[in-house]
Write a protein that holds these residues in place. Structure first.
Motif, PDB file in Angstrom:
ATOM      1  N   PHE A 252      -9.539   0.722   6.964  1.00  0.00           N
ATOM      2  CA  PHE A 252      -8.593   0.356   6.416  1.00  0.00           C
ATOM      3  C   PHE A 252      -7.373   1.037   5.882  1.00  0.00           C
ATOM      4  O   PHE A 252      -7.557   1.792   5.483  1.00  0.00           O
ATOM      5  CB  PHE A 252      -8.792  -0.954   5.364  1.00  0.00           C
ATOM      6  CG  PHE A 252      -7.682  -1.586   4.643  1.00  0.00           C
ATOM      7  CD1 PHE A 252      -7.267  -2.704   5.336  1.00  0.00           C
ATOM      8  CD2 PHE A 252      -7.052  -1.101   3.844  1.00  0.00           C
ATOM      9  CE1 PHE A 252      -5.995  -3.586   4.904  1.00  0.00           C
ATOM     10  CE2 PHE A 252      -5.808  -1.813   3.071  1.00  0.00           C
ATOM     11  CZ  PHE A 252      -5.481  -2.936   3.773  1.00  0.00           C
ATOM     12  N   THR A 253      -6.050   0.914   6.735  1.00  0.00           N
ATOM     13  CA  THR A 253      -4.970   1.635   6.461  1.00  0.00           C
ATOM     14  C   THR A 253      -3.752   0.903   6.230  1.00  0.00           C
ATOM     15  O   THR A 253      -3.552  -0.053   7.056  1.00  0.00           O
ATOM     16  CB  THR A 253      -4.882   2.849   7.102  1.00  0.00           C
ATOM     17  OG1 THR A 253      -3.663   3.712   6.908  1.00  0.00           O
ATOM     18  CG2 THR A 253      -4.697   2.492   8.607  1.00  0.00           C
ATOM     19  N   THR A 254      -2.713   1.273   5.558  1.00  0.00           N
ATOM     20  CA  THR A 254      -1.418   0.605   5.622  1.00  0.00           C
ATOM     21  C   THR A 254      -0.405   1.477   6.174  1.00  0.00           C
ATOM     22  O   THR A 254       0.856   1.164   6.075  1.00  0.00           O
ATOM     23  CB  THR A 254      -1.247   0.013   4.172  1.00  0.00           C
ATOM     24  OG1 THR A 254      -0.790   1.071   3.229  1.00  0.00           O
ATOM     25  CG2 THR A 254      -1.838  -1.211   3.692  1.00  0.00           C
ATOM     26  N   SER A 255      -0.919   2.518   6.471  1.00  0.00           N
ATOM     27  CA  SER A 255       0.090   3.737   6.743  1.00  0.00           C
ATOM     28  C   SER A 255       0.064   4.327   8.167  1.00  0.00           C
ATOM     29  O   SER A 255       0.529   5.300   8.393  1.00  0.00           O
ATOM     30  CB  SER A 255       0.044   4.806   5.795  1.00  0.00           C
ATOM     31  OG  SER A 255      -1.164   5.645   5.882  1.00  0.00           O
TER      32      SER A 255
ATOM     33  N   ARG B  22     -10.936  -4.386   0.471  1.00  0.00           N
ATOM     34  CA  ARG B  22     -10.727  -3.822   1.933  1.00  0.00           C
ATOM     35  C   ARG B  22     -10.537  -2.614   2.016  1.00  0.00           C
ATOM     36  O   ARG B  22     -10.457  -2.045   2.992  1.00  0.00           O
ATOM     37  CB  ARG B  22      -9.162  -4.717   2.383  1.00  0.00           C
ATOM     38  CG  ARG B  22      -9.615  -5.894   2.683  1.00  0.00           C
ATOM     39  CD  ARG B  22      -8.279  -6.840   3.405  1.00  0.00           C
ATOM     40  NE  ARG B  22      -8.140  -6.501   4.764  1.00  0.00           N
ATOM     41  CZ  ARG B  22      -7.241  -6.659   5.518  1.00  0.00           C
ATOM     42  NH1 ARG B  22      -6.183  -7.079   4.911  1.00  0.00           N
ATOM     43  NH2 ARG B  22      -7.182  -6.337   6.792  1.00  0.00           N
ATOM     44  N   VAL B  23      -9.645  -1.835   0.881  1.00  0.00           N
ATOM     45  CA  VAL B  23      -9.290  -0.480   1.079  1.00  0.00           C
ATOM     46  C   VAL B  23     -10.868   0.270   1.236  1.00  0.00           C
ATOM     47  O   VAL B  23     -10.827   1.679   1.533  1.00  0.00           O
ATOM     48  CB  VAL B  23      -8.417   0.076   0.288  1.00  0.00           C
ATOM     49  CG1 VAL B  23      -7.205  -0.633  -0.080  1.00  0.00           C
ATOM     50  CG2 VAL B  23      -9.045   0.209  -1.427  1.00  0.00           C
TER      51      VAL B  23
ATOM     52  N   GLU C  99      -1.751  -4.363  -9.207  1.00  0.00           N
ATOM     53  CA  GLU C  99      -0.625  -4.478  -8.141  1.00  0.00           C
ATOM     54  C   GLU C  99       0.613  -4.325  -9.060  1.00  0.00           C
ATOM     55  O   GLU C  99       0.466  -4.975 -10.282  1.00  0.00           O
ATOM     56  CB  GLU C  99      -0.633  -5.831  -7.434  1.00  0.00           C
ATOM     57  CG  GLU C  99      -0.088  -5.667  -5.983  1.00  0.00           C
ATOM     58  CD  GLU C  99       0.090  -6.915  -5.338  1.00  0.00           C
ATOM     59  OE1 GLU C  99      -0.377  -7.974  -5.682  1.00  0.00           O
ATOM     60  OE2 GLU C  99       0.995  -7.008  -4.381  1.00  0.00           O
TER      61      GLU C  99
ATOM     62  N   TYR D 299       1.499   6.990  -1.389  1.00  0.00           N
ATOM     63  CA  TYR D 299       1.540   5.715  -1.683  1.00  0.00           C
ATOM     64  C   TYR D 299       2.216   5.646  -3.060  1.00  0.00           C
ATOM     65  O   TYR D 299       2.799   4.511  -3.069  1.00  0.00           O
ATOM     66  CB  TYR D 299       0.081   5.086  -1.593  1.00  0.00           C
ATOM     67  CG  TYR D 299      -0.547   5.229  -0.380  1.00  0.00           C
ATOM     68  CD1 TYR D 299       0.030   4.847   0.761  1.00  0.00           C
ATOM     69  CD2 TYR D 299      -1.613   5.937  -0.243  1.00  0.00           C
ATOM     70  CE1 TYR D 299      -0.387   5.078   2.043  1.00  0.00           C
ATOM     71  CE2 TYR D 299      -2.400   6.187   0.887  1.00  0.00           C
ATOM     72  CZ  TYR D 299      -1.700   5.954   2.187  1.00  0.00           C
ATOM     73  OH  TYR D 299      -2.168   5.947   3.296  1.00  0.00           O
TER      74      TYR D 299
ATOM     75  N   GLY E  22      -7.725   5.630   7.373  1.00  0.00           N
ATOM     76  CA  GLY E  22      -8.305   4.627   6.543  1.00  0.00           C
ATOM     77  C   GLY E  22      -9.773   5.256   6.133  1.00  0.00           C
ATOM     78  O   GLY E  22     -10.629   4.391   5.970  1.00  0.00           O
TER      79      GLY E  22
END
Ligand SMILES: Nc1ncnc2c1ncn2[C@@H]1O[C@H](COP(=O)(O)OP(=O)(O)OP(=O)(O)O)[C@@H](O)[C@H]1O
Ligand SMILES: [Mg+2]
Length: 133
Positions: free
Chosen positions: A94-97, A88-89, A120, A53, A101
């Protein structure tokens, strides 16, 4: 033996390196094989997240104390994109990839203390400690 190490993470080999130096330090501090496995798994997950990431960052591993307790502290730091929603993580899954997660909630369960500090666009700093029993 050195009970401190800092591994730069830029590629997948560095993940292995961080893991190995974590195992050496954990052994040196007197952790049993089960805790060594917990610690090395936590290090792998944190290093892999940096690689995936943030692209690059570093994982430092060192002896720490609090009162009469002795432990091993992992600090995973990067100047990557940061995490927008920390709550959330920390939810399982929970995953963005498209990953499982499971990484960060897993690290929290494997270690005794766990803190995420992330902004951020500035980066992420995750600290995790395992105490010797
Ligand atoms: N160092 C980081 N910088 C930016 N975002 C991160 C970082 N580490 C984790 N994240 C974000 O948090 C999410 C959850 O991370 P986690 O490790 O729990 O799962 P994952 O990496 O998606 O899947 P898994 O680790 O199970 O393969 C990631 O999908 C990513 O969006
Ligand atoms: Mg992960």
């Amino acid at each position: 033996m050195n009970i401190q190490s800092c591994v730069e993470v830029r590629n997948e080999w560095d993940i292995v390196k961080a893991r190995q130096s974590g195992r050496n330090i954990a052994k040196e501090l007197g952790f049993g094989t089960v805790d060594q496995a917990r610690i090395t798994t936590a290090i792998s997950e944190l290093a892999r997240n940096i690689y995936l990431y943030a692209g690059k960052g570093e994982v430092s591993i060192e002896r720490t104390e609090a009162g009469s307790k002795v432990g091993l502290k992992i600090v995973a730091a990067d100047s990557g994109p940061g995490i927008k929603d920390i709550r959330r993580v920390m939810e399982d899954g929970f995953t963005t990839s498209g990953g499982l997660g499971a990484g960060l909630p897993g690290v929290k369960r494997l270690m005794d203390e766990f803190t995420i500090d992330s902004k951020e666009n500035e980066g992420t700093n995750i600290t995790a400690i395992k105490w010797l029993r």
